[in-house]
Design a protein around this motif. Structure first.
Motif, PDB file in Angstrom:
ATOM      1  N   GLY A 169       0.866  -1.165   0.000  1.00  0.00           N
ATOM      2  CA  GLY A 169       0.000   0.000   0.000  1.00  0.00           C
ATOM      3  C   GLY A 169       0.909   1.224   0.000  1.00  0.00           C
ATOM      4  N   GLY A 170       1.228   1.692   1.202  1.00  0.00           N
ATOM      5  CA  GLY A 170       2.170   2.806   1.320  1.00  0.00           C
ATOM      6  C   GLY A 170       3.618   2.377   1.280  1.00  0.00           C
ATOM      7  N   GLY A 171       3.877   1.068   1.450  1.00  0.00           N
ATOM      8  CA  GLY A 171       5.232   0.549   1.300  1.00  0.00           C
ATOM      9  C   GLY A 171       5.970   0.258   2.585  1.00  0.00           C
ATOM     10  N   GLY A 172       5.379   0.552   3.752  1.00  0.00           N
ATOM     11  CA  GLY A 172       6.090   0.332   5.009  1.00  0.00           C
ATOM     12  C   GLY A 172       6.421  -1.121   5.273  1.00  0.00           C
ATOM     13  N   LEU A 173       5.463  -2.013   5.040  1.00  0.00           N
ATOM     14  CA  LEU A 173       5.674  -3.441   5.276  1.00  0.00           C
ATOM     15  C   LEU A 173       6.727  -3.997   4.322  1.00  0.00           C
ATOM     16  N   SER A 174       6.582  -3.712   3.037  1.00  0.00           N
ATOM     17  CA  SER A 174       7.532  -4.262   2.061  1.00  0.00           C
ATOM     18  C   SER A 174       8.937  -3.713   2.270  1.00  0.00           C
ATOM     19  N   ALA A 175       9.055  -2.445   2.650  1.00  0.00           N
ATOM     20  CA  ALA A 175      10.375  -1.870   2.913  1.00  0.00           C
ATOM     21  C   ALA A 175      11.038  -2.547   4.106  1.00  0.00           C
ATOM     22  N   GLY A 176      10.254  -2.784   5.161  1.00  0.00           N
ATOM     23  CA  GLY A 176      10.818  -3.424   6.343  1.00  0.00           C
ATOM     24  C   GLY A 176      11.211  -4.866   6.105  1.00  0.00           C
TER      25      GLY A 176
END
Length: 415
Positions: free
Chosen positions: A183-190
């Motif tokens: 979505g906003g990318g927080g999960l994938s970035a982490g």
């Protein structure tokens, strides 16, 4: 162990104050279907039924460690981030002000209030999220409060990275491929940050809704861009612009790694997981499973982890989900017919229907000044092939009709 992974592991250990590691479960149904070893990381089983608690808790914990006097937090959210922050506020005994759009379903408001109790105040501002976000940030500028971003925050990303720490702890060896919703990318970035340091051979695919493909747009442009239009159905991942901080960590990914999931197909996946597995997933939570058909040749014989990111599904939406699923699968269609105004015309049409065809919607507008009347008809069937036979019969009988199933403007107005 790299520096980012060390921080992510510290965040993981701190999270054990509030909930145990979410299960990583091998799914036999999906494994058999795709000839692969498919595991589901069940983020829909956290106390707030989504991974968002991880980031909110971590950012709040670190803010209070840096400034013990920080006792007021603010966020703008219509869903899972609001619930995660509310839960964290109650845990730490701090004050939370949560801005939500006026159009937020009452169920989400009630759940946020339940998790936060007396620790949170909910303010309903704006019909659209942009107005809600602006109001929250303006409030922060006037109050001594910290704004807690749902994804564009390094501490939030660090908290979401705990998902990867748990996956690597729960498997005997790293998976071949991880599918992460975006979505906003927080999960994938982490998650990718931890794997890059610990298991760099693991491949990734990123699943986002077709009507909110902000990561694909950013990868194509080389920087975050704002989508002109966003389909809000996958509300947990319908983000018009991926976060700057997450994208700084994701900018090296290839366009081929980003997959778009059609909103109506997601509905088929949600119903499949509910009816076959008894697993309740919200639209965003089903993204990683929904793109598996697009990866059939890639995943065969390999170990795959799909992150099911949330299960906050309002069952009042179930009829809509079923409707969308049937239409995508070709099992339901809507037509506008021009019916001759003469005795027996309707009977002739009904005789064209097959034994498995069922009329789900019928509206007939007869106007005495015309020779034809307009009929809106919705038909359900058990096999998509049935419609080919019906259309052939209508053509042979010279019936005038229009298939409006895929006409979004007409379907939204009439259906």
């Amino acid at each position: 162990m790299g520096e980012f992974t060390q921080r992510a592991r510290a965040a993981t250990e701190a999270l054990r104050e509030v909930f145990p590691a979410t299960p990583l479960q091998r799914n036999e149904h999906l494994s058999a279907r795709y000839g692969a070893e498919i595991w589901l990381k069940r983020e829909d089983l956290t106390p707030v039924r989504s991974y968002k608690l991880r980031g909110a808790f971590t950012a709040m914990r670190k803010a209070r460690a840096a400034d013990p006097g920080q006792a007021h937090f603010v966020c703008a959210s219509a869903g899972n981030h609001a619930q995660g922050m509310a839960y964290a506020c109650r845990h730490f005994g701090v004050r939370g002000t949560i801005f939500m759009p006026v159009t937020t379903p009452q169920q989400k408001i009630d759940k946020t209030r339940m998790f936060g109790g007396n620790s949170v105040e909910i303010r309903l501002v704006g019909d659209y999220f942009d107005r809600t976000l602006a109001a929250a940030q303006d409030f922060c500028g006037k109050a001594t409060a910290r704004f807690l971003s749902p994804f564009d925050d390094d501490d939030v990303i660090e908290g979401q990275a705990s998902v990867a720490v748990e996956i690597l702890d729960q498997l005997p060896e790293p998976p071949d491929l991880v599918v992460v919703p975006v979505g906003g990318g927080g999960l994938s970035a982490g998650v990718t940050g931890v794997f890059a340091e610990i298991a760099p051979m693991t491949d990734f695919r990123f699943a986002e809704p077709l009507g909110g493909a902000s990561l694909a747009a950013a990868v194509a442009a080389g920087e975050p861009v704002t989508l002109k239009r966003v389909n809000s159905f996958v509300d947990g991942a319908a983000v018009a612009r991926i976060g700057a901080r997450p994208f700084a960590r994701l900018k090296a990914i290839r366009a081929a790694q980003v997959l778009a999931a059609p909103e109506d197909r997601i509905c088929i996946t949600m119903l499949d997981m509910l009816n076959v597995e008894g697993i309740v997933l919200e639209p965003a939570g089903a993204l990683s499973v929904d793109v598996l058909p697009d990866l059939a040749d890639v995943i065969r014989g390999r170990r795959i982890v799909c992150v099911t990111s949330g299960g906050n599904f309002d069952f009042e939406r179930l009829p809509e989900v079923k409707e969308r699923a049937q239409r995508y699968a070709g099992l339901k269609k809507y037509f506008i017919l021009r019916m001759p105004q003469r005795p027996g015309a309707l009977r002739e049409f009904l005789a064209m229907l097959g034994p498995d065809d069922d009329i789900a919607r019928f509206e007939y507008l007869k106007k005495s000044a015309r020779n034809f009347g307009s009929v809106l008809i919705g038909i359900e069937t058990k096999s998509a092939d049935s419609f080919a036979a019906l259309i052939r019969k209508m053509d042979e009988a010279a019936f005038s009709y229009r298939d409006i199933t895929d006409d979004d403007a007409l379907a939204e107005f009439l259906v």
